[in-house]
Design an enzyme around this catalytic site. Structure first.
Site, short mmCIF file in Angstrom:
data_model
loop_
_atom_site.label_atom_id
_atom_site.label_comp_id
_atom_site.label_asym_id
_atom_site.label_seq_id
_atom_site.Cartn_x
_atom_site.Cartn_y
_atom_site.Cartn_z
N THR A 44 0.83 -1.21 0.00
CA THR A 44 0.00 0.00 0.00
C THR A 44 0.86 1.26 0.00
O THR A 44 1.99 1.25 0.53
CB THR A 44 -0.91 0.00 1.26
OG1 THR A 44 -1.42 1.30 1.48
CG2 THR A 44 -0.13 -0.39 2.52
N ASP A 45 0.31 2.35 -0.52
CA ASP A 45 1.05 3.62 -0.48
C ASP A 45 1.18 4.13 0.96
O ASP A 45 2.00 5.01 1.24
CB ASP A 45 0.37 4.68 -1.36
CG ASP A 45 -1.07 5.02 -0.94
OD1 ASP A 45 -1.61 4.35 -0.04
OD2 ASP A 45 -1.64 5.96 -1.53
#
Ligand code: NAD
Ligand code: TYD
Length: 337
Positions: free
Chosen positions: A126-127
């Site tokens: 995930t970012d």
């Protein structure tokens, strides 16, 4: 035929991925290992469940013996790891299970993959591992990891472990880091489905803080097409950011949902902010675009309408969820704010 262990395939993104990939190609034999936590739902997989090249196993990625057995039984040579505890608010209520599944679970998958000499291990990340941005700038693959929540810190730990297996053992790993997803089958604890379902039920819409936190939204099918591409063509040891360059403050999304459903703004309720609330996420996806030729296909306007309509048409799917255990979580999360 590729024998692929897909973990967490009964969740939001994993189930969309399995339905997508089995619809696109007959080249994969998918073994879906999922613990069926509160977030896992086999109903999401109705499109795939009868296919000969789809197998479901209920189980925990932390269970070394089970994972090892599955590698032998299905001659697994490929892994895509979606399985995770995925919700920031839940990680604030209690972090233990986040480290168990996201860190220990990933370690088990890596160790068994090493033992069986997998040809590719794709870690779905995930970012949020990059932390939070100010008003300017974008996350690139070179942005240092600086996670802020128990959820994102557990994902960052897993990402670092994946890189360590590449550097130490030469394991053929790739990592994807995507921004916030939306689409069918998303569990109604996350912003978009929660706001759609509360609006439909004329319940208050809890907006954290001033509603000006920004997320970079991508339709789940665009994310899954990127995963498919990285799985096939991604370079070993590399990280690929995935995003559709669609930044929006939360309050704007909520107003758009209200408008589409013909509901009034009086449903909006500003509530106490999430502790440690990341201000802004925004992704630079030029690497996957330039190196692998990926680009997002869906416009936000088109895909958010489709998503709202999906929840309108699939009341049965979410009615079952919002009765039962979910209510306890909801009470804990919102009534105390
Ligand atoms: P989700 O919570 O909807 O689904 C997670 C799935 O994993 C569920 O089916 C659950 O039963 C399963 N699972 C949980 N613990 C398990 C365990 N110990 N063993 C086996 N299965 C287990 O999550 P999602 O939104 O579909 O996210 C999937 C992945 O994508 C996660 O790794 C998440 O970190 C990542 N991701 C999500 C987003 C997003 O916007 N939702 C964005 C970027 C990355
Ligand atoms: P969420 O969907 O939980 O994703 P993440 O925290 O992983 O980005 O939340 C998206 C944004 O919406 C985040 O800024 C928190 C905010 N939010 C609310 O304002 N109210 C809510 O009820 C929820 C669930 C989220």
């Amino acid at each position: 035929m590729k024998n692929v262990l897909v973990t967490g395939g009964a969740g939001f993104i994993g189930s969309n991925f399995i339905n997508h990939i089995l619809n696109e190609s007959d080249d994969y034999n998918i073994i879906n290992l999922d613990k069926l936590t509160y977030a896992g739902n086999l109903e999401n997989l109705k499109l795939s469940e009868d296919k000969k090249n789809y197998h479901f196993v209920k189980g925990d990625i932390c269970n070394y013996e089970l994972v090892d057995y599955l590698f032998q039984k299905f001659q697994i040579k490929f892994v895509i790891n979606f399985a995770a505890e995925s919700h920031v608010d839940r990680s604030i209520l209690g972090s233990k299970v986040f480290y168990e599944t996201n860190v220990i679970g990933t370690n088990v998958l890596l160790e068994v993959s090493r033992k069986h000499q997998v040809k590719k291990f794709l870690q779905v990340s995930t970012d949020e591992v990059y932390g939070s941005l100010g008003a300017e700038g974008l996350f690139t693959e070179k942005t240092p990891l600086s996670p802020n929540s128990p959820y994102s810190s557990s994902k960052a730990a897993a990402d670092m472990m994946v890189q360590a297996f590449y550097h130490t053992y030469g394991m053929p790993v790739v990592t994807t880091r995507c921004s916030n997803n939306y689409g069918p089958f998303q569990f109604p604890e996350k912003l978009i489905p929660l706001m759609i379902i509360n609006s439909l039920n004329n319940k208050k819409l809890p907006v954290y803080g001033d509603g000006m936190n920004v997320r970079d939204w991508i339709y789940v099918i665009d994310h899954n097409k990127a995963i498919d591409l990285v799985f096939e063509k991604g370079k070993e040891g590399e990280v690929y950011n995935i995003g559709a360059s669609n930044e929006m403050p939360n309050i704007e999304i909520i107003k758009l949902i209200l408008q589409h459903l013909n509901k009034g703004k009086e449903l909006i309720e500003f509530v106490k902010d999430r502790p440690g609330h990341d201000k802004r996420y925004a992704i630079d996806s030029s690497k996957i675009q330039n190196e692998l030729g990926w680009k997002p296909h869906f416009s936000f306007e088109q895909a958010i309408e489709h998503t709202i309509d999906w929840y309108l048409e699939n009341k049965q799917w979410w009615s079952r969820i919002i009765s039962g255990d979910y209510l306890k979580y909801y009470e804990l999360q919102y009534n105390k704010r």
